[in-house]
Scaffold this motif. Structure first.
Motif, PDB file in Angstrom:
ATOM      1  N   ARG A   1       0.851  -1.194   0.000  1.00  0.00           N
ATOM      2  CA  ARG A   1       0.000   0.000   0.000  1.00  0.00           C
ATOM      3  C   ARG A   1       0.878   1.231   0.000  1.00  0.00           C
ATOM      4  O   ARG A   1       0.832   2.074   0.868  1.00  0.00           O
ATOM      5  CB  ARG A   1      -0.942  -0.033   1.205  1.00  0.00           C
ATOM      6  CG  ARG A   1      -1.993  -1.087   0.987  1.00  0.00           C
ATOM      7  CD  ARG A   1      -2.901  -1.278   2.116  1.00  0.00           C
ATOM      8  NE  ARG A   1      -3.612  -2.541   1.898  1.00  0.00           N
ATOM      9  CZ  ARG A   1      -4.108  -3.285   2.845  1.00  0.00           C
ATOM     10  NH1 ARG A   1      -4.010  -2.914   4.093  1.00  0.00           N
ATOM     11  NH2 ARG A   1      -4.719  -4.396   2.563  1.00  0.00           N
TER      12      ARG A   1
ATOM     13  N   LYS B   1     -10.126   2.197  -1.101  1.00  0.00           N
ATOM     14  CA  LYS B   1     -10.408   2.186   0.339  1.00  0.00           C
ATOM     15  C   LYS B   1      -9.217   2.704   1.147  1.00  0.00           C
ATOM     16  O   LYS B   1      -9.390   3.214   2.245  1.00  0.00           O
ATOM     17  CB  LYS B   1     -10.841   0.790   0.773  1.00  0.00           C
ATOM     18  CG  LYS B   1     -12.224   0.450   0.198  1.00  0.00           C
ATOM     19  CD  LYS B   1     -12.961  -0.615   0.975  1.00  0.00           C
ATOM     20  CE  LYS B   1     -12.473  -1.989   0.674  1.00  0.00           C
ATOM     21  NZ  LYS B   1     -13.269  -3.026   1.364  1.00  0.00           N
ATOM     22  N   ALA B   2      -8.017   2.576   0.575  1.00  0.00           N
ATOM     23  CA  ALA B   2      -6.845   3.144   1.255  1.00  0.00           C
ATOM     24  C   ALA B   2      -6.867   4.671   1.235  1.00  0.00           C
ATOM     25  O   ALA B   2      -6.263   5.330   2.070  1.00  0.00           O
ATOM     26  CB  ALA B   2      -5.568   2.622   0.593  1.00  0.00           C
TER      27      ALA B   2
ATOM     28  N   ASP C   1      -7.326   2.348  21.453  1.00  0.00           N
ATOM     29  CA  ASP C   1      -7.166   1.087  20.717  1.00  0.00           C
ATOM     30  C   ASP C   1      -8.080   1.022  19.500  1.00  0.00           C
ATOM     31  O   ASP C   1      -7.761   0.357  18.513  1.00  0.00           O
ATOM     32  CB  ASP C   1      -7.417  -0.110  21.638  1.00  0.00           C
ATOM     33  CG  ASP C   1      -6.250  -0.337  22.585  1.00  0.00           C
ATOM     34  OD1 ASP C   1      -5.187   0.256  22.348  1.00  0.00           O
ATOM     35  OD2 ASP C   1      -6.406  -1.098  23.565  1.00  0.00           O
TER      36      ASP C   1
ATOM     37  N   VAL D   1      -6.019  -0.138  16.381  1.00  0.00           N
ATOM     38  CA  VAL D   1      -6.385  -1.387  15.698  1.00  0.00           C
ATOM     39  C   VAL D   1      -6.852  -1.073  14.273  1.00  0.00           C
ATOM     40  O   VAL D   1      -6.510  -1.784  13.323  1.00  0.00           O
ATOM     41  CB  VAL D   1      -7.461  -2.150  16.501  1.00  0.00           C
ATOM     42  CG1 VAL D   1      -8.059  -3.289  15.675  1.00  0.00           C
ATOM     43  CG2 VAL D   1      -6.867  -2.705  17.791  1.00  0.00           C
ATOM     44  N   TYR D   2      -7.593   0.014  14.119  1.00  0.00           N
ATOM     45  CA  TYR D   2      -8.063   0.417  12.785  1.00  0.00           C
ATOM     46  C   TYR D   2      -6.874   0.726  11.878  1.00  0.00           C
ATOM     47  O   TYR D   2      -6.870   0.386  10.695  1.00  0.00           O
ATOM     48  CB  TYR D   2      -8.952   1.647  12.930  1.00  0.00           C
ATOM     49  CG  TYR D   2      -9.874   1.922  11.767  1.00  0.00           C
ATOM     50  CD1 TYR D   2     -10.979   1.111  11.524  1.00  0.00           C
ATOM     51  CD2 TYR D   2      -9.664   3.018  10.937  1.00  0.00           C
ATOM     52  CE1 TYR D   2     -11.834   1.380  10.467  1.00  0.00           C
ATOM     53  CE2 TYR D   2     -10.527   3.288   9.883  1.00  0.00           C
ATOM     54  CZ  TYR D   2     -11.607   2.470   9.655  1.00  0.00           C
ATOM     55  OH  TYR D   2     -12.466   2.733   8.609  1.00  0.00           O
TER      56      TYR D   2
ATOM     57  N   ARG E   1      -4.048  -0.613  11.869  1.00  0.00           N
ATOM     58  CA  ARG E   1      -3.426  -1.861  11.391  1.00  0.00           C
ATOM     59  C   ARG E   1      -4.057  -2.340  10.090  1.00  0.00           C
ATOM     60  O   ARG E   1      -3.396  -2.930   9.252  1.00  0.00           O
ATOM     61  CB  ARG E   1      -3.616  -2.949  12.440  1.00  0.00           C
ATOM     62  CG  ARG E   1      -2.487  -3.071  13.402  1.00  0.00           C
ATOM     63  CD  ARG E   1      -2.676  -4.371  14.165  1.00  0.00           C
ATOM     64  NE  ARG E   1      -2.416  -4.158  15.553  1.00  0.00           N
ATOM     65  CZ  ARG E   1      -3.171  -4.614  16.544  1.00  0.00           C
ATOM     66  NH1 ARG E   1      -4.239  -5.350  16.295  1.00  0.00           N
ATOM     67  NH2 ARG E   1      -2.845  -4.378  17.784  1.00  0.00           N
ATOM     68  N   TYR E   2      -5.353  -2.106   9.948  1.00  0.00           N
ATOM     69  CA  TYR E   2      -6.032  -2.550   8.725  1.00  0.00           C
ATOM     70  C   TYR E   2      -5.485  -1.808   7.494  1.00  0.00           C
ATOM     71  O   TYR E   2      -5.668  -2.237   6.370  1.00  0.00           O
ATOM     72  CB  TYR E   2      -7.546  -2.340   8.827  1.00  0.00           C
ATOM     73  CG  TYR E   2      -8.196  -3.038  10.009  1.00  0.00           C
ATOM     74  CD1 TYR E   2      -7.756  -4.291  10.434  1.00  0.00           C
ATOM     75  CD2 TYR E   2      -9.250  -2.457  10.700  1.00  0.00           C
ATOM     76  CE1 TYR E   2      -8.347  -4.931  11.515  1.00  0.00           C
ATOM     77  CE2 TYR E   2      -9.854  -3.093  11.777  1.00  0.00           C
ATOM     78  CZ  TYR E   2      -9.396  -4.323  12.184  1.00  0.00           C
ATOM     79  OH  TYR E   2      -9.988  -4.946  13.243  1.00  0.00           O
ATOM     80  N   PHE E   3      -4.843  -0.664   7.740  1.00  0.00           N
ATOM     81  CA  PHE E   3      -4.215   0.099   6.650  1.00  0.00           C
ATOM     82  C   PHE E   3      -2.711  -0.144   6.593  1.00  0.00           C
ATOM     83  O   PHE E   3      -2.015   0.508   5.829  1.00  0.00           O
ATOM     84  CB  PHE E   3      -4.470   1.606   6.848  1.00  0.00           C
ATOM     85  CG  PHE E   3      -5.898   2.022   6.645  1.00  0.00           C
ATOM     86  CD1 PHE E   3      -6.358   2.397   5.394  1.00  0.00           C
ATOM     87  CD2 PHE E   3      -6.786   2.030   7.701  1.00  0.00           C
ATOM     88  CE1 PHE E   3      -7.682   2.777   5.209  1.00  0.00           C
ATOM     89  CE2 PHE E   3      -8.106   2.402   7.523  1.00  0.00           C
ATOM     90  CZ  PHE E   3      -8.558   2.779   6.276  1.00  0.00           C
ATOM     91  N   ARG E   4      -2.255  -1.044   7.450  1.00  0.00           N
ATOM     92  CA  ARG E   4      -0.817  -1.369   7.542  1.00  0.00           C
ATOM     93  C   ARG E   4       0.026  -0.157   7.925  1.00  0.00           C
ATOM     94  O   ARG E   4       1.139   0.020   7.417  1.00  0.00           O
ATOM     95  CB  ARG E   4      -0.309  -1.980   6.244  1.00  0.00           C
ATOM     96  CG  ARG E   4      -1.066  -3.229   5.868  1.00  0.00           C
ATOM     97  CD  ARG E   4      -0.417  -3.955   4.728  1.00  0.00           C
ATOM     98  NE  ARG E   4      -1.253  -5.049   4.293  1.00  0.00           N
ATOM     99  CZ  ARG E   4      -0.961  -5.852   3.300  1.00  0.00           C
ATOM    100  NH1 ARG E   4       0.163  -5.684   2.641  1.00  0.00           N
ATOM    101  NH2 ARG E   4      -1.769  -6.822   2.959  1.00  0.00           N
TER     102      ARG E   4
ATOM    103  N   ARG F   1     -11.265   8.325  13.655  1.00  0.00           N
ATOM    104  CA  ARG F   1     -10.893   7.033  13.070  1.00  0.00           C
ATOM    105  C   ARG F   1     -10.846   7.131  11.544  1.00  0.00           C
ATOM    106  O   ARG F   1      -9.953   6.568  10.907  1.00  0.00           O
ATOM    107  CB  ARG F   1     -11.907   5.970  13.509  1.00  0.00           C
ATOM    108  CG  ARG F   1     -11.480   4.565  13.219  1.00  0.00           C
ATOM    109  CD  ARG F   1     -12.586   3.576  13.556  1.00  0.00           C
ATOM    110  NE  ARG F   1     -13.758   3.793  12.717  1.00  0.00           N
ATOM    111  CZ  ARG F   1     -14.861   3.047  12.778  1.00  0.00           C
ATOM    112  NH1 ARG F   1     -14.958   2.058  13.638  1.00  0.00           N
ATOM    113  NH2 ARG F   1     -15.878   3.297  11.978  1.00  0.00           N
TER     114      ARG F   1
END
Lengths: 260, 337
Positions: B11, B112-113, B132, B136-137, B139-142, B184
């Motif tokens: 990404r 979506k990125a 968090d 944690v969110y 992380r979904y985008f690395r 977020r």
């Protein structure tokens, strides 16, 4: 849809989903780890000391405590996987909209489903490790090959978790789990966990061997006793193939539900 | 605080620079350079059908980069469906849709990125605390953990949530949850921020507070797509907007242009006039009766003031026309569905 949905899994993304569940469980470990293990620990005592004391003969050539210990070990893991991918997954998908949030990010539906199913399988393997500690105390783990049992349980649990997940992705009400739980928990009684499959009527024997969970129980017991043969290899292959098939179905069901 | 560009192999980001929420980002976003990008969003004959029901009916519109663009319409107009197609959660039935130059049919993870999403329903993670939820969110985008942590702290500060960083989500008020969802949505430093009815159900204080923060984002040239049925919200926040009804676009333009084009600039409302017909007036005054209210539209207030004395025994209000008048004129004042 063309091609396999399994091939759309990005394992880096699936791991991010897995990590989310891991973080939550780490926070709730007191409630998530210990209480669920109380019942299987007591059942080993009940079956081994209680019922086992009434069974003088060996069962399939091994003491009943060893026979049933392997069964309880596997069933504990599989039940954990079922619960995680039924009620646990349904809460995240419907009531908490966690899947909606995740799918708003670059994570695709196949990776999301894979992360959830593999998390359930990991929990099953983790539980089996703890049960194995109890079995070690009873001096039941005879073969060094026993270390492979969590792997077998993890792959088997992946298949069963995928079946549960496919069902979760297909239902519109949490009450519909009554049907699934009824069938799934019944099948755990005919999979050779508590008594040999050959005690069943012939038709149920065929049904039992068609269920991959019977192979998971049998293979785990063979690893525990060190009695592997070519049939064990067939069982291993069936566990893997059925897990892949169930995984493909689960991911397709989830994709259909989430993209409308 | 200055945060350098994120980098990861799949990404990769090399889009132009942008700054959001007071955070300077030296090199763009978590995405690849888009192909021949000209507009933030381009929709051409965009259609979505559910069975025989047409939710979005061959609409065309363009959202320029950096503008605030509104989607207005009654419930069921097709706003949310249009937005869901933009952020790749609902497949198109037909037509074309590009987001930052990427095709929603083929480049979903790239789009979506680039997009930050504030959904209509709260979908914060109740199993995690405030900080968090952001980490944690991320992380979904690395996004690497260290950068995510810095960005999360900055965004909590921007949204006024720093004191709540360790609070469980369920313990937050409705307004705080909304602010956290906006924070977020900014975690991935989006090019396009999509807000689906972001202030529905919030009390006026909270709504105005959220508007202030959205205006700040607008000043920073982030493209904002906003759906709402609060006319004041649309008029305050949007550079341009479309009014939708039954899946179609009824009007498109700048809020003031839409008002001038569809209704005169001033209106006199007279309430509780049951049974009476509107008065006949000068040619430049347009009268409408809806239920127990009469509306008189005119280009200047002077044309309307004589009327007030004629309705001396009724409650009346002389005011500038607004988007609500346009909206009700185009969608039908008496509609209750």
């Amino acid at each position: 849809m063309s091609g396999s949905t399994l091939l759309q899994i990005d394992f880096f993304d699936a791991f991010a989903v897995w990590r989310r569940n891991y973080d939550v469980n780490l926070r709730l470990w007191k409630a998530e780890v210990l209480p669920p293990l109380l019942e299987p620990a007591v059942s080993i005592l009940a079956f081994g000391w209680g019922i086992g004391s009434l069974i003088a003969a060996k069962v399939t050539g091994i003491p009943y405590l060893m026979f049933v210990g392997a069964g309880i070990l596997v069933v504990t893991g599989l039940v954990r996987a079922i619960l995680e991918c039924t009620y646990g997954a349904y809460f995240r998908m419907v009531y908490q909209s966690t899947y909606d949030a995740i799918l708003s990010t670059p994570i695709g539906v196949a990776s999301l489903g894979a992360g959830e199913i593999l998390w359930a399988a990991s929990k099953a393997a983790f539980d089996s490790l703890l049960i194995m500690v109890i079995l070690l105390l009873f001096d039941i783990l005879h073969s060094p090959m026993s270390v492979l049992i969590p792997v077998v349980i993890m792959v088997g649990a992946t298949g069963l978790a995928a079946v549960a997940f496919a069902y979760t992705a297909s239902i519109s009400s949490i009450y519909q789990y009554n049907y699934f739980i009824g069938v799934a928990f019944s099948s755990l009684w005919i999979c050779g966990a508590y008594f040999p499959v050959d005690r069943l009527p012939l038709v149920l024997q065929y049904l039992s061997w068609a269920l991959p969970i019977t192979s998971v129980v049998d293979l785990s017991r063979d690893l525990m006793t060190g009695r592997l043969d070519s049939w064990s290899m067939l069982e291993a292959a069936w566990i893997i193939v059925s897990a892949l098939l169930a995984g493909e179905i689960a991911l397709r069901r989830l994709s259909k539900r989430m993209y409308q | 605080m200055r945060i350098s560009a994120f980098s990861n192999p799949s990404r990769k980001q090399n889009a132009p620079s942008s700054a959001v929420a007071g955070i300077k980002v030296s090199q763009g976003n978590h995405c690849e350079q888009s192909p021949g990008r000209r507009h933030a969003v381009e929709a051409h004959r965009l259609m979505k059908k559910y069975g025989t029901f047409t939710a979005v009916d061959e609409i065309d519109f363009i959202v320029e980069r950096g503008e605030s663009f509104g989607l207005l319409g009654p419930n069921g107009a097709g706003k949310s469906t249009t937005m869901r197609m933009i952020y790749c959660r609902t497949p198109l039935t037909s037509g074309h849709l590009l987001v930052e130059g990427w095709d929603v049919r083929h480049d979903q993870s790239k789009i979506k990125a680039l997009v930050g999403i504030v959904p209509q329903e709260n979908n914060l993670d109740p199993d995690l605390n405030v900080i968090d939820n952001l980490n944690v969110y991320a992380r979904y985008f690395r996004i690497p953990a260290g950068e995510a942590q810095d960005r999360a702290e900055e965004l909590l500060d921007f949204m006024g949530l720093t004191e709540k960083r360790n609070t469980w989500v369920e313990a937050l008020s409705g307004g705080m949850k909304r602010r956290l969802i906006v924070a977020r949505a900014l975690m991935n430093n989006p090019k396009v921020l999509v807000l689906d009815e972001p202030t529905t159900g919030l009390d006026p204080h909270v709504r105005h507070d959220l508007w202030d923060r959205l205006r700040e984002l607008r000043r920073r040239q982030i493209t904002i797509l906003l759906s709402t049925h609060y006319m004041e919200e649309a008029q305050t926040l949007c550079d341009r907007l479309i009014i939708m009804d039954r899946g179609k676009i009824l009007a498109l333009g700048k809020p003031l242009d839409l008002i001038e084009r569809n209704v005169s600039r001033f209106v006199l409302e007279v309430h509780e006039v049951d049974g009476r017909s509107p008065l006949s007036l000068a040619p430049k005054v347009i009268a409408e009766a809806h239920g127990a209210t009469h509306y008189y539209f005119a280009p200047s207030p002077e044309l309307l003031t004589p009327l007030i004395s004629k309705y001396s025994d009724h409650k009346s209000l002389l005011r500038p026309s607004n988007l609500e008048d346009v909206f009700l004129k185009l969608t039908g004042r008496d509609r209750l569905d």
